[in-house]
Scaffold this active site. Structure first.
Site, PDB file in Angstrom:
ATOM      1  N   TYR A 166     -45.165   7.571  20.138  1.00  0.00           N
ATOM      2  CA  TYR A 166     -45.667   6.339  20.264  1.00  0.00           C
ATOM      3  C   TYR A 166     -44.774   5.170  19.574  1.00  0.00           C
ATOM      4  O   TYR A 166     -44.203   5.441  18.755  1.00  0.00           O
ATOM      5  CB  TYR A 166     -47.307   6.268  19.835  1.00  0.00           C
ATOM      6  CG  TYR A 166     -47.381   6.245  18.339  1.00  0.00           C
ATOM      7  CD1 TYR A 166     -47.195   7.174  17.724  1.00  0.00           C
ATOM      8  CD2 TYR A 166     -48.184   5.008  17.659  1.00  0.00           C
ATOM      9  CE1 TYR A 166     -47.261   7.241  16.154  1.00  0.00           C
ATOM     10  CE2 TYR A 166     -48.112   5.113  16.338  1.00  0.00           C
ATOM     11  CZ  TYR A 166     -47.854   6.042  15.538  1.00  0.00           C
ATOM     12  OH  TYR A 166     -48.212   6.189  14.289  1.00  0.00           O
ATOM     13  N   LYS A 176     -41.651   9.254  15.747  1.00  0.00           N
ATOM     14  CA  LYS A 176     -43.009   8.480  15.658  1.00  0.00           C
ATOM     15  C   LYS A 176     -43.992   9.385  16.576  1.00  0.00           C
ATOM     16  O   LYS A 176     -44.327   9.074  17.612  1.00  0.00           O
ATOM     17  CB  LYS A 176     -43.061   7.044  16.049  1.00  0.00           C
ATOM     18  CG  LYS A 176     -44.076   6.046  15.645  1.00  0.00           C
ATOM     19  CD  LYS A 176     -43.666   4.783  15.546  1.00  0.00           C
ATOM     20  CE  LYS A 176     -44.844   3.783  14.909  1.00  0.00           C
ATOM     21  NZ  LYS A 176     -45.436   4.045  13.931  1.00  0.00           N
ATOM     22  N   GLU A 191     -42.773   7.692   1.883  1.00  0.00           N
ATOM     23  CA  GLU A 191     -43.210   6.316   2.383  1.00  0.00           C
ATOM     24  C   GLU A 191     -44.862   6.182   2.342  1.00  0.00           C
ATOM     25  O   GLU A 191     -45.507   7.171   1.472  1.00  0.00           O
ATOM     26  CB  GLU A 191     -42.848   6.345   3.837  1.00  0.00           C
ATOM     27  CG  GLU A 191     -43.277   7.371   4.590  1.00  0.00           C
ATOM     28  CD  GLU A 191     -42.789   7.367   6.322  1.00  0.00           C
ATOM     29  OE1 GLU A 191     -42.708   6.191   6.733  1.00  0.00           O
ATOM     30  OE2 GLU A 191     -42.951   8.514   6.662  1.00  0.00           O
ATOM     31  N   LEU A 200     -40.429   7.460   8.460  1.00  0.00           N
ATOM     32  CA  LEU A 200     -40.194   6.840   9.746  1.00  0.00           C
ATOM     33  C   LEU A 200     -39.316   5.565   9.487  1.00  0.00           C
ATOM     34  O   LEU A 200     -39.333   4.674   8.565  1.00  0.00           O
ATOM     35  CB  LEU A 200     -41.560   6.054   9.990  1.00  0.00           C
ATOM     36  CG  LEU A 200     -41.445   5.635  11.382  1.00  0.00           C
ATOM     37  CD1 LEU A 200     -41.413   6.548  12.788  1.00  0.00           C
ATOM     38  CD2 LEU A 200     -42.430   4.529  11.782  1.00  0.00           C
TER      39      LEU A 200
HETATM   40  N1  PDD Z   1     -47.371   2.486  11.682  1.00  0.00           N
HETATM   41  N2  PDD Z   1     -44.201   4.607   8.236  1.00  0.00           N
HETATM   42  C1  PDD Z   1     -45.171   5.293   8.658  1.00  0.00           C
HETATM   43  C2  PDD Z   1     -45.611   6.776   8.646  1.00  0.00           C
HETATM   44  C3  PDD Z   1     -45.886   4.509   9.877  1.00  0.00           C
HETATM   45  O1  PDD Z   1     -46.926   5.056  10.539  1.00  0.00           O
HETATM   46  C4  PDD Z   1     -45.461   3.171  10.052  1.00  0.00           C
HETATM   47  C5  PDD Z   1     -46.219   2.115  10.816  1.00  0.00           C
HETATM   48  C6  PDD Z   1     -44.506   2.615   9.274  1.00  0.00           C
HETATM   49  C7  PDD Z   1     -43.842   1.125   9.476  1.00  0.00           C
HETATM   50  O2  PDD Z   1     -43.240   1.104  10.420  1.00  0.00           O
HETATM   51  P1  PDD Z   1     -43.082  -0.103  11.101  1.00  0.00           P
HETATM   52  O3  PDD Z   1     -42.598  -1.305  10.276  1.00  0.00           O
HETATM   53  O4  PDD Z   1     -42.010  -0.148  12.394  1.00  0.00           O
HETATM   54  O5  PDD Z   1     -44.446  -0.641  11.637  1.00  0.00           O
HETATM   55  C8  PDD Z   1     -43.770   3.366   8.242  1.00  0.00           C
HETATM   56  C9  PDD Z   1     -47.847   1.878  12.533  1.00  0.00           C
HETATM   57  C10 PDD Z   1     -48.131   0.358  12.441  1.00  0.00           C
HETATM   58  C11 PDD Z   1     -49.426   2.526  13.248  1.00  0.00           C
HETATM   59  O6  PDD Z   1     -49.053   3.920  13.043  1.00  0.00           O
HETATM   60  O7  PDD Z   1     -50.202   2.001  13.335  1.00  0.00           O
END
Ligand code: PDD
Length: 287
Positions: A33, A147, A179, A203
């Protein structure tokens, strides 16, 4: 206004969208996703999100059902059909519907689902005062750069934060920061911004990239290097970043104050740079 979603080539009301129970997303969590923020109806860093989507699809050996141009059109149409100047688009692709068998099915079309929801900016009080977080061992798999929709470990880790009355769980693996359960984590120590390097254990965040670009462009000293637990615990500042939360200061970690216990000076600077950058993107014409 009815929320409109996209499912396998069709736009339809959310209530009418149906996926068969044998979808491998439902049965195995076999899919990937993306979450793309949209400001003033402009998708933020769309190409970066689509490039990461391709990386995730490659990681699970699933063909991309659309070209980047097609995705851009679909995202644009979904945003146009839904309410709100600021939205976040959720894009979900699974390995399709097939008799339950762990091995990949042959000649099965993927399931493509997209929805968009209103994006509310983080509560100004959180940017003003910061949030609390807890730490936990990172017990996820070794391909956290994908992801994947199979988010059970992240769900359990986030619930630990909620149970402790906090906003996020900051994960440590083998003595180093990885993270957050749904965010990337930055640390400031002695005036230097520290970011864990990208790799299979976290991620590759799009917001993370923006923070590093802004730091580089504004003469903020930063090091991309592994962050030991001791540095995390003695940090002057800790920030979390994500597409939906932007940049938030973590002012308490495991009930201990981080630095002064208030958002630090580097946070204030970077957050302002981020808000200014967002504003320039919003003024760009088209997608
Ligand atoms: N999640 N690490 C993880 C495990 C994440 O699920 C996310 C973001 C990030 C940050 O990535 P980005 O800056 O590209 O949003 C880091 C999204 C927002 C979610 O699962 O809803």
């Amino acid at each position: 206004m009815v929320q409109i979603v996209h499912l396998n080539g069709q736009f339809l009301p959310l209530e009418e969208a149906r996926v068969p129970v044998l979808d491998r997303g439902f049965i195995f969590g076999d899919g990937v996703y993306e979450v793309i923020p949209v400001y003033s109806r402009h998708p933020f860093r769309l190409q970066d999100h689509l490039t990461r989507l391709q990386h995730s699809l490659d990681g699970i050996r699933l063909a991309n059902p659309h070209s980047d141009t097609e995705w851009a059109v679909l995202v644009g149409e979904l945003v146009a059909r839904n309410e709100g100047e600021d939205q976040y688009v959720y894009l979900h692709i699974t390995r399709g519907v097939a008799k339950r068998d762990h091995a990949f099915p042959k000649d099965t079309p993927p399931t493509v689902f997209m929805m968009s929801n209103p994006l509310l900016p983080p509560d100004p009080a959180l940017r003003q005062n910061g949030v609390a977080a807890v730490t936990a061992a990172d017990n996820r798999w070794l391909r956290c750069d994908i992801k994947a929709i199979s988010l059970l470990p992240n769900v359990l880790l986030r619930q630990q934060a909620v149970d402790a009355g906090t906003a996020e769980t900051v994960m440590l693996r083998d003595g180093f920061l990885s993270e957050g359960s749904a965010s990337n984590i930055f640390v400031v120590k002695n005036g230097v911004l520290l970011a864990p390097p990208k790799g299979p254990l976290m991620l590759p965040g799009i917001t993370y990239d923006v923070v590093i670009e802004l730091a580089a462009a504004n003469s903020i000293v930063f090091h991309v290097e592994p962050v030991p637990e001791s540095t995390l615990r003695s940090a002057d500042e800790i920030w979390l970043t994500s597409s939906t939360k932007e940049i938030l200061p973590v002012t308490h970690l495991d009930s201990q104050a981080v630095g002064s216990g208030l958002p630090g000076p580097l946070y204030r600077k970077l957050d302002q740079l981020y808000q200014d950058y967002k504003a320039t993107i919003m003024r760009q014409p088209g997608l």
